[in-house]
Motif scaffolding. Structure first.
Motif, PDB file in Angstrom:
ATOM      1  N   ALA A  40      -0.203  10.670   6.008  1.00 62.95           N
ATOM      2  CA  ALA A  40       0.192  11.400   5.338  1.00 62.95           C
ATOM      3  C   ALA A  40      -0.564  12.162   5.245  1.00 62.95           C
ATOM      4  CB  ALA A  40       0.085  10.924   4.287  1.00 62.95           C
ATOM      5  N   PRO A  41      -0.186  13.436   5.840  1.00 61.83           N
ATOM      6  CA  PRO A  41      -0.669  14.587   5.457  1.00 61.83           C
ATOM      7  C   PRO A  41      -2.853  14.889   4.626  1.00 61.83           C
ATOM      8  CG  PRO A  41       0.852  15.391   5.083  1.00 61.83           C
ATOM      9  CD  PRO A  41       1.056  13.706   4.591  1.00 61.83           C
ATOM     10  N   ASP A  62       0.495  -4.790   2.573  1.00 59.95           N
ATOM     11  CA  ASP A  62       1.678  -5.207   0.895  1.00 59.95           C
ATOM     12  C   ASP A  62       2.066  -3.880   0.719  1.00 59.95           C
ATOM     13  OD1 ASP A  62      -1.494  -6.479   0.420  1.00 59.95           O
ATOM     14  OD2 ASP A  62      -0.109  -7.207   1.131  1.00 59.95           O
ATOM     15  N   SER A  63       1.576  -2.452   0.392  1.00 58.13           N
ATOM     16  CA  SER A  63       2.431  -1.295   0.161  1.00 58.13           C
ATOM     17  C   SER A  63       4.390  -1.624   0.731  1.00 58.13           C
ATOM     18  CB  SER A  63       1.931  -0.261   0.629  1.00 58.13           C
ATOM     19  OG  SER A  63       2.031   0.160   2.066  1.00 58.13           O
ATOM     20  N   VAL A  64       5.248  -2.269   1.493  1.00 57.97           N
ATOM     21  CA  VAL A  64       6.076  -2.057   2.164  1.00 57.97           C
ATOM     22  C   VAL A  64       6.737  -3.601   2.199  1.00 57.97           C
ATOM     23  CG1 VAL A  64       5.439   0.461   3.378  1.00 57.97           C
ATOM     24  CG2 VAL A  64       4.980  -2.225   4.824  1.00 57.97           C
ATOM     25  N   LYS A  65       6.073  -4.595   1.894  1.00 54.80           N
ATOM     26  CA  LYS A  65       6.227  -5.993   1.899  1.00 54.80           C
ATOM     27  C   LYS A  65       7.879  -5.867   0.770  1.00 54.80           C
ATOM     28  CE  LYS A  65       2.682  -8.926   3.131  1.00 54.80           C
ATOM     29  NZ  LYS A  65       1.856  -9.526   2.218  1.00 54.80           N
ATOM     30  N   GLY A  66       8.856  -6.688   1.782  1.00 56.34           N
ATOM     31  CA  GLY A  66      10.547  -6.664   0.779  1.00 56.34           C
ATOM     32  C   GLY A  66      11.156  -5.633   0.777  1.00 56.34           C
ATOM     33  N   PRO A  88       8.312   8.168  -1.978  1.00 54.23           N
ATOM     34  CA  PRO A  88       7.770   9.282  -2.285  1.00 54.23           C
ATOM     35  C   PRO A  88       6.471   9.330  -1.199  1.00 54.23           C
ATOM     36  CG  PRO A  88       8.578   9.848  -4.279  1.00 54.23           C
ATOM     37  CD  PRO A  88       8.871   8.315  -3.897  1.00 54.23           C
ATOM     38  N   GLU A  89       5.916   8.174  -1.528  1.00 51.24           N
ATOM     39  CA  GLU A  89       4.836   7.873  -0.929  1.00 51.24           C
ATOM     40  C   GLU A  89       4.205   6.992  -0.029  1.00 51.24           C
ATOM     41  OE1 GLU A  89       5.653   7.075  -4.163  1.00 51.24           O
ATOM     42  OE2 GLU A  89       4.885   5.193  -3.733  1.00 51.24           O
ATOM     43  N   VAL A 125       9.851  11.482   1.901  1.00 46.75           N
ATOM     44  CA  VAL A 125      11.013  11.102   1.048  1.00 46.75           C
ATOM     45  C   VAL A 125      10.799  11.392  -0.653  1.00 46.75           C
ATOM     46  CG1 VAL A 125      11.049   8.998  -0.256  1.00 46.75           C
ATOM     47  CG2 VAL A 125      10.659   8.746   2.099  1.00 46.75           C
ATOM     48  N   SER A 126      11.844  12.423  -0.431  1.00 50.15           N
ATOM     49  CA  SER A 126      11.710  13.320  -1.671  1.00 50.15           C
ATOM     50  C   SER A 126      13.290  14.215  -2.246  1.00 50.15           C
ATOM     51  CB  SER A 126      11.026  14.734  -0.974  1.00 50.15           C
ATOM     52  OG  SER A 126      11.256  16.006  -2.232  1.00 50.15           O
TER      53      SER A 126
END
Length: 127
Positions: A40-41, A62-66, A88-89, A125-126
């Motif tokens: 990310a920027p 962990d942030s994308v699991k599942g 968005p993240e 994502v926005s």
């Protein structure tokens, strides 16, 4: 010449889905472990997911699991990243990277492990 080309990035609303592809040319993907990374920027490049040479082992941040699923089709010389329930993240440039041989799960999300990189594809994502 070894080359990785990512595609599939786009602008998507929160909650949406995208499927990224990483196509290899100039070499046979069978012999390589593959990682997906994003940047990310203003932030460092981070590992998202990785897959072993024959797909028997996968790992996710962990942030994308599942929500994200990595897969590979060695017959097509391509690795995929299915991304669902996007947030968005999750916005950033997504890169795939390759390393020949075996990569320990403990380091497969570390960028410096990989020697070959694609040029990246933008995911936004926005709403």
């Amino acid at each position: 010449q070894l080359q990785l080309v990512e595609s599939g990035g786009d602008l998507v609303q929160p909650g949406g889905s995208l499927k990224l592809s990483c196509a290899a040319s100039g070499f046979t993907l069978d012999y390589y472990a593959i990682g997906w990374f994003r940047q990310a920027p203003g932030k460092e490049r981070e590992g998202v997911s990785c897959i072993s040479r024959y797909g028997g082992s996968t790992k996710y941040a962990d942030s994308v699991k599942g929500r994200f699923t990595i897969s590979r089709d060695n017959a097509k010389n391509t690795v995929y990243l299915q991304m669902n329930s996007l947030k968005p993240e999750d916005t950033g440039v997504y890169y795939c990277a390759a390393r020949r041989g075996f990569v320990l799960d403990s380091v497969c999300l570390v960028p410096s492990v990989y020697g070959y990189w694609g040029q990246g594809t933008q995911v936004t994502v926005s709403s």
